[in-house]
Enzyme design. Structure first.
Site, PDB file in Angstrom:
ATOM      1  N   HIS A  92      30.287  34.575  42.219  1.00 32.88           N
ATOM      2  CA  HIS A  92      31.505  35.000  42.917  1.00 32.88           C
ATOM      3  C   HIS A  92      31.559  34.464  44.343  1.00 32.88           C
ATOM      4  CE1 HIS A  92      29.028  38.573  44.321  1.00 32.88           C
ATOM      5  NE2 HIS A  92      29.779  38.410  45.402  1.00 32.88           N
ATOM      6  N   ASP A 229      25.892  36.244  37.326  1.00 31.80           N
ATOM      7  CA  ASP A 229      26.512  35.988  38.628  1.00 31.80           C
ATOM      8  C   ASP A 229      25.649  35.043  39.459  1.00 31.80           C
ATOM      9  OD1 ASP A 229      28.184  36.078  40.773  1.00 31.80           O
ATOM     10  OD2 ASP A 229      28.298  38.262  40.886  1.00 31.80           O
ATOM     11  N   SER A 665      25.566  39.732  48.966  1.00 33.44           N
ATOM     12  CA  SER A 665      25.819  38.977  47.743  1.00 33.44           C
ATOM     13  C   SER A 665      25.121  37.623  47.812  1.00 33.44           C
ATOM     14  CB  SER A 665      27.316  38.765  47.542  1.00 33.44           C
ATOM     15  OG  SER A 665      27.959  39.963  47.209  1.00 33.44           O
TER      16      SER A 665
END
Length: 730
Positions: A92, A229, A665
């Site tokens: 992402h 991810d 992240s």
């Protein structure tokens, strides 16, 4: 807390604590807190007891292993995993680059992207960066020292801003570097951090959304997860090894250190730590701020997000090029909305607003019971009053700020502001408009083409203006209404006709024109025929007046916030506790164990999810539409070398009790030996309120397991050349 540390903390008091901040950090719950590198030597014993096998004293060296392998992407974290500049991060985090190169006839979001070789790697969108931290220096005295407490708030703001800019300019005299000055402990401490700024960043590999975004917004912030991810960039520099703009002559950057990737992984209860750049937490916010956000601002934000999603989806149909252009914005709005929903629910369950009032009352009572603390009491009362003023200003101009939301109007405002700022000496310009910022400015203008369309922009602007027109007169801005031709009785058809004229007559949709206007004078822009530029010049003075009021409030905060934080530090120290700094986008370390949980009665979270779990979820309909080849191999239990015997499968995602937030992240998750075992990519919905209130029972962080990464690369996408490039340890 051990006696030696307790004695040390008692030996420092007041502002003298600033000089000692780097030397302490023992907390009641070792896993609560996002520690700065210079705090790690003080918690070395606990790190070793928790299971770390590396020498903890080395972790505070930004140029040594493993810190030197961790980088910032300017919003996400990443890490080097090869000596040839290969960078791994979350899918992402790289998805904007995938979207940038996607079109209906070549949709990398659906198909995934894998470069066949280095020569086939795609340039990331303009403005993409890899930041390698080189060193940090305490500059508290240079930023906040010797300022008269009686200095007017606006003058205080400007003095500190000028000092900050001077420190960064001095640091950036070394070409190819970017520097920032960050505040810690509410302004009790400032650090100057220097980064190598790598500007040529290329997309190497990103699995299809059906892997990298599996579960989509349905599973976002949820457990169990089955999301691959992960994605890869590569950092390039000039042949001389210096940062350079994108060029076919550039060569892969050779980092001093890179992480080995573990194919052996880890198991339940194992030690883990994550190194990354968490964006921000607010664990020391007062009740007045918490109450305003959780009882007014956040509920309104959730409702507005839901409506904006509906507007975009209606204007940009599924499968169209418009949907591809706006997929990143949709994902961002969805993510933020679910985060706010989780925070609201967590605050309700943990009685956050009520308990924050109780904490404030306890602090105020402690101050009242201690002679000589009267100055702190006055500062805290002023700090609360300031928070109320900030909240009132935010509420008053909420709909006006939204009503300026057209992308083209935003560009017009920035261009006109740039022209006005360029009339000043560089040192006096606002941040964002100095010479150091112009490359970013130019690249921001260049990115628009693949993230904008007039149809969607108008729909969003119409939606925002409806809310603005419903506001009372005191919340409206006269210059905006007059320039746009708005009145209380402006109907839908009239409003649509007004906006149509803007889009029909603008020149800002042309990239070359946008870039050329960076050199225009303020007078030239004031006389330009473009309607967005005319609107920008019309609201400039009123917007600057609001900005000036905000700077005055910030100047008050620069004086009051450090005194409040000093009170918090003194109070917690009196109870045998140690205060750690809120996250602020700088490098932090958090550590703990692989751990499932039970966030509420009857709900049990296992620590790992399995490859076969994808078969249970998969419906063949997005976002639960894994590639056919993946499903076939999962049914055949083709685990290869990546099977975890304790769960009888390939582990897809795992849970830990690490303390994390947005910005983490892509953070590399390391085992006790400093090997990469996963990438941090999310938290559970019950965890998101930990930005405000850490709860060890509820706080869980979600990671993608390196064994699943390697399994997908080998079995599904045939990315063998990248596996061969990395140091994979069994």
């Amino acid at each position: 807390m051990n006696r030696q540390m307790a004695d040390f903390l008692r030996s420092v008091s007041g502002w003298a604590l600033v000089a000692a901040i780097a030397s302490w950090s023992v907390v009641a719950h070792a896993r609560e807190g996002m520690f700065t590198p210079d705090q790690l030597p003080a918690i070395a014993a606990d790190l070793r007891e928790a299971g770390l096998k590396l020498h903890p004293d080395k972790l505070n060296d930004l140029t040594a292993f493993p810190m030197a392998a961790v980088v910032s992407l300017g919003g996400c974290t990443a890490s080097f995993v090869s000596p040839q500049g290969l960078v791994v991060t979350n899918h992402h985090c790289a998805r904007g680059s995938v979207q940038f190169h996607s079109k209906p006839e070549r949709n990398y979001l659906e198909e995934g992207f894998l470069a066949a070789s280095m020569a086939d790697e795609l340039p990331a969108p303009p403005g993409a960066r890899v930041y390698v931290a080189l060193d940090a220096e305490d500059v508290t005295a240079r930023i906040a020292g010797d300022l008269d407490p009686a200095l007017a708030p606006r003058d205080r703001y400007q003095a500190m801003e000028d000092r900050r800019k001077a420190v960064m300019k001095e640091c950036e005299s070394d070409p190819g570097h970017r520097c920032r000055v960050s505040s810690f402990f509410g302004g009790l401490q400032y650090k100057r951090i220097k980064y190598l700024e790598i500007r040529d960043v290329r997309l190497v590999y990103a699995p299809a959304d059906a892997v990298g975004r599996y579960g989509g917004d349905v599973d976002n912030w949820r457990w169990p997860r089955h999301t691959g991810d992960f994605a890869f960039y590569r950092a390039y520099v000039s042949p001389a090894g210096e940062p350079a703009d994108h060029s076919p002559d550039n060569v892969p950057y050779e980092p001093e250190h890179h992480l080995a990737v573990s194919a052996a992984g880890l198991d339940d209860g194992d030690f883990v730590m994550a190194l990354g750049y968490p964006g921000g937490t607010s664990r020391y916010a007062r009740h007045v701020t918490v109450e305003n956000l959780f009882e007014r601002e956040y509920p309104r934000s959730v409702a507005r997000s839901r409506e904006r999603i509906a507007v975009i989806e209606a204007a940009a149909p599924e499968g169209s090029d418009l949907r591809i252009r706006y997929t990143g914005q949709l994902a961002g709005i969805n993510n933020g909305m679910k985060n706010r929903e989780g925070q609201l629910e967590g605050a309700r369950r943990q009685r956050l607003v009520e308990r924050r009032a109780q904490r404030d009352a306890a602090l105020d009572a402690w101050i009242g019971d201690n002679a000589g603390k009267g100055q702190l009491a006055d500062a805290i009362r002023g700090y609360d009053a300031l928070a109320r003023e900030n909240a009132a200003a935010s509420r008053r101009y909420y709909h006006y700020n939204a009503a300026r939301g057209s992308q083209l109007f935003g560009i017009a405002r920035r261009l006109y502001r740039l022209a006005r700022e360029q009339e000043k000496p560089d040192a006096e310009r606002e941040p964002g408009y100095q010479e150091r910022d112009l490359r970013f400015f130019r690249q921001g203008l260049s990115r628009l083409d693949r993230r904008y369309h007039a149809t969607v922009d108008k729909a969003l602007w119409m939606y925002a203006l409806r809310g603005y027109l419903a506001e009372p007169d005191e919340n409206r801005v006269g210059a905006f209404d007059e320039a746009l031709g708005l009145a209380d009785d402006t109907d839908e058809a009239t409003l649509s006709s007004i906006l149509d004229a803007y889009y029909a007559n603008t020149v800002l949709e042309d990239a070359e024109t946008r870039l050329s206007l960076m050199d225009a004078t303020a007078t030239a822009l004031e006389e330009h025929d473009d309607p967005f530029l005319r609107l920008a010049t019309a609201v400039y003075d009123s917007d600057m007046a609001r900005e000036e009021a905000g700077k005055t409030r910030s100047g008050r905060g620069h004086l009051l916030r450090p005194q409040y934080m000093q009170a918090i530090i003194d109070w917690q120290r009196s109870q045998g506790q140690t205060t750690y700094p809120d996250a602020n986008g700088t490098l932090r370390i958090t550590y703990g164990t692989v751990l499932g949980g039970s966030p509420m009665d009857g709900l049990i979270y296992e620590p790992f999810t399995r490859l076969e779990g994808i078969l249970e979820k998969d419906s063949g309909i997005a976002p639960f539409n894994a590639p056919v080849g993946l499903l076939e191999r999962a049914r055949a239990k083709d685990h290869g070398a990546y099977r975890l015997e304790s769960i009888g499968s390939v582990p897809v995602n795992f849970l830990t009790d690490l303390d994390s937030t947005g910005g983490n992240s892509g953070s590399p998750t390391l085992n006790a030996n400093g090997e990469l075992v996963g990438l941090l990519f999310d938290g559970t919905l019950e965890s998101v309120v930990s930005d405000w209130d850490f709860n060890p029972r509820n706080t869980r962080t979600i990671h993608v397991d390196t064994r699943y990464m390697l399994w997908v690369m080998e079995k599904i996408d045939n990315a063998d050349w990248l596996i061969d490039e990395m140091t994979v340890v069994q």
